[in-house]
Enzyme design. Structure first.
Site, PDB file in Angstrom:
ATOM      1  N   LYS A 171       9.779   5.707 -28.973  1.00  0.00           N
ATOM      2  CA  LYS A 171      10.248   7.096 -28.838  1.00  0.00           C
ATOM      3  C   LYS A 171       9.683   7.657 -27.538  1.00  0.00           C
ATOM      4  O   LYS A 171       8.676   8.373 -27.532  1.00  0.00           O
ATOM      5  CB  LYS A 171       9.786   7.924 -30.051  1.00  0.00           C
ATOM      6  CG  LYS A 171      10.910   8.169 -31.034  1.00  0.00           C
ATOM      7  CD  LYS A 171      10.479   8.997 -32.206  1.00  0.00           C
ATOM      8  CE  LYS A 171      10.960  10.424 -32.149  1.00  0.00           C
ATOM      9  NZ  LYS A 171      12.409  10.610 -32.169  1.00  0.00           N
TER      10      LYS A 171
HETATM   11  N1  PMP Z   1      17.387   7.255 -33.338  1.00  0.00           N
HETATM   12  C1  PMP Z   1      16.937   8.163 -32.445  1.00  0.00           C
HETATM   13  C2  PMP Z   1      17.359   8.045 -31.028  1.00  0.00           C
HETATM   14  C3  PMP Z   1      16.094   9.216 -32.861  1.00  0.00           C
HETATM   15  O1  PMP Z   1      15.650  10.117 -31.973  1.00  0.00           O
HETATM   16  C4  PMP Z   1      15.737   9.304 -34.221  1.00  0.00           C
HETATM   17  C5  PMP Z   1      14.851  10.431 -34.686  1.00  0.00           C
HETATM   18  N2  PMP Z   1      13.512  10.089 -34.637  1.00  0.00           N
HETATM   19  C6  PMP Z   1      16.227   8.332 -35.102  1.00  0.00           C
HETATM   20  C7  PMP Z   1      17.044   7.315 -34.635  1.00  0.00           C
HETATM   21  C8  PMP Z   1      15.829   8.338 -36.557  1.00  0.00           C
HETATM   22  O2  PMP Z   1      14.486   7.983 -36.691  1.00  0.00           O
HETATM   23  P1  PMP Z   1      13.607   8.513 -37.916  1.00  0.00           P
HETATM   24  O3  PMP Z   1      14.397   8.269 -39.137  1.00  0.00           O
HETATM   25  O4  PMP Z   1      12.380   7.708 -37.853  1.00  0.00           O
HETATM   26  O5  PMP Z   1      13.378   9.953 -37.659  1.00  0.00           O
END
Ligand code: PMP
Length: 320
Positions: A171
């Site tokens: 991230k």
């Molecule tokens: N893909 C992206 C690009 C994101 O920013 C997120 C949000 N964090 C997700 C998928 C989903 O991840 P999570 O379920 O861990 O929040």
């Protein structure tokens, strides 16, 4: 800043405090210099975490806190941020911040580990080594922000960043320019969100969420090799679909044309939670029909985060 419990109970309005580089401070004192490397080059990693009140409104629980902290550490190691506090200490800081802010409603927690300033004798330039680390955490109120009646998505002409450009599995703040470009184009065209393909032409994910489709009663989602963020909600949905609903779940590549023939589709993410997709480009889906699998999954997920399914209370960290 050290305040006794009774002191901050009297004076704390909502989310008054933030954590920055070793101290809890008032929001307004949480300033960082414009020379900060992450501000200049996007060299930071972050997490988005939700806290939910339980069904009886007596406890605030943080959802899958350990998994979020683990992913933060992995993202950080890709950017060579190797001096973050230990995971247990980050967990303590998050809980402490929520207590300090007296959070009693659904909330969102945002830790950011960032490249801060050039160390002595480190030359000017875009790089990862020779730069100090900054670390911040803030919290805010957050309820449901996507449309309960389902959303319309378009297949974006913006491609998802490749693993050999900016790894989507981390991230990384700078990588979210990719999401912002795709989202903006989608919204300008009258859609709510964008579904992005990877450079191999397969479906990757949406701008801030992972994607699931339903075909003949089975769930299908792109594999972790499809240049996606390995979503924690995605993982939760795979587990609850198998364990609670006895569904078959396949992780396999999806071609864009397949999206135009699916029965149901939904997006998963900490922020968007389970968001039902009612339309992809000009194709209308059956996602919102009352007997849909997507609706069942959304209901189960809501029960889990509210602590109504005790088998899954291992995913909840109470703030106490
Ligand atoms: N893909 C992206 C690009 C994101 O920013 C997120 C949000 N964090 C997700 C998928 C989903 O991840 P999570 O379920 O861990 O929040």
């Amino acid at each position: 800043m050290n305040l006794s419990n009774s002191q901050y109970k009297k004076i704390t309005p909502h989310h008054r405090f933030i954590y920055l580089n070793g101290d809890f401070n008032e929001q307004c004192q949480g300033n960082i210099p414009i020379s900060t490397q992450a501000f200049n080059y996007g060299t930071a990693v972050f997490e988005g975490i939700r806290g939910y009140t339980n069904i009886s409104n007596t406890t605030l629980n943080v959802f899958r806190l350990d998994e979020h902290i683990n992913r933060l550490q992995q993202s950080a190691s890709i950017l060579k941020i190797n001096d973050l506090p230990e995971s247990y200490a980050i967990k303590e800081l998050i809980i402490e911040l929520l207590k300090l802010n007296q959070v009693e409603r659904d909330c969102y927690i945002r830790p950011i580990a960032f490249k801060q300033a050039l160390l002595p004798n480190s030359a000017f330039g875009v790089k990862l080594s020779g730069i100090s680390t900054g670390f911040s955490i803030n919290s805010l109120d957050m309820g449901v922000y996507t449309n309960d009646n389902g959303i319309a998505c378009t297949i974006s002409s913006w491609r998802r960043i490749s693993d050999n450009a900016i790894p989507a599995r981390a991230k990384i703040n700078g990588g979210y320019v990719n999401s912002a470009l795709a989202m903006e184009t989608a919204v300008q065209a009258g859609y709510d969100d964008a579904i992005m393909l990877n450079n191999n032409g397969y479906v990757a994910e949406s701008t801030t969420s992972n994607i699931f489709i339903v075909k003949s009663g089975r769930l299908i989602t792109p594999p972790t090799t499809a240049h996606i963020l390995e979503g924690i909600t995605r993982d939760s949905v795979i587990e609850l679909a198998r364990e609670l609903l006895g569904l078959e779940v396949y992780e396999r590549d999806i071609l864009p044309s397949e999206l135009l023939t699916v029965e149901e589709c939904f997006l998963t993410g900490t922020g968007v939670e389970i968001t039902l997709v009612r339309q992809i480009d000009c194709h209308n889906l059956k996602t919102l029909e009352s007997d849909s699998i997507s609706i069942k999954i959304k209901e189960m997920y809501t029960k889990i985060v509210r602590g109504e399914i005790t088998d899954f209370s291992r995913w909840l960290t109470p703030v106490k």
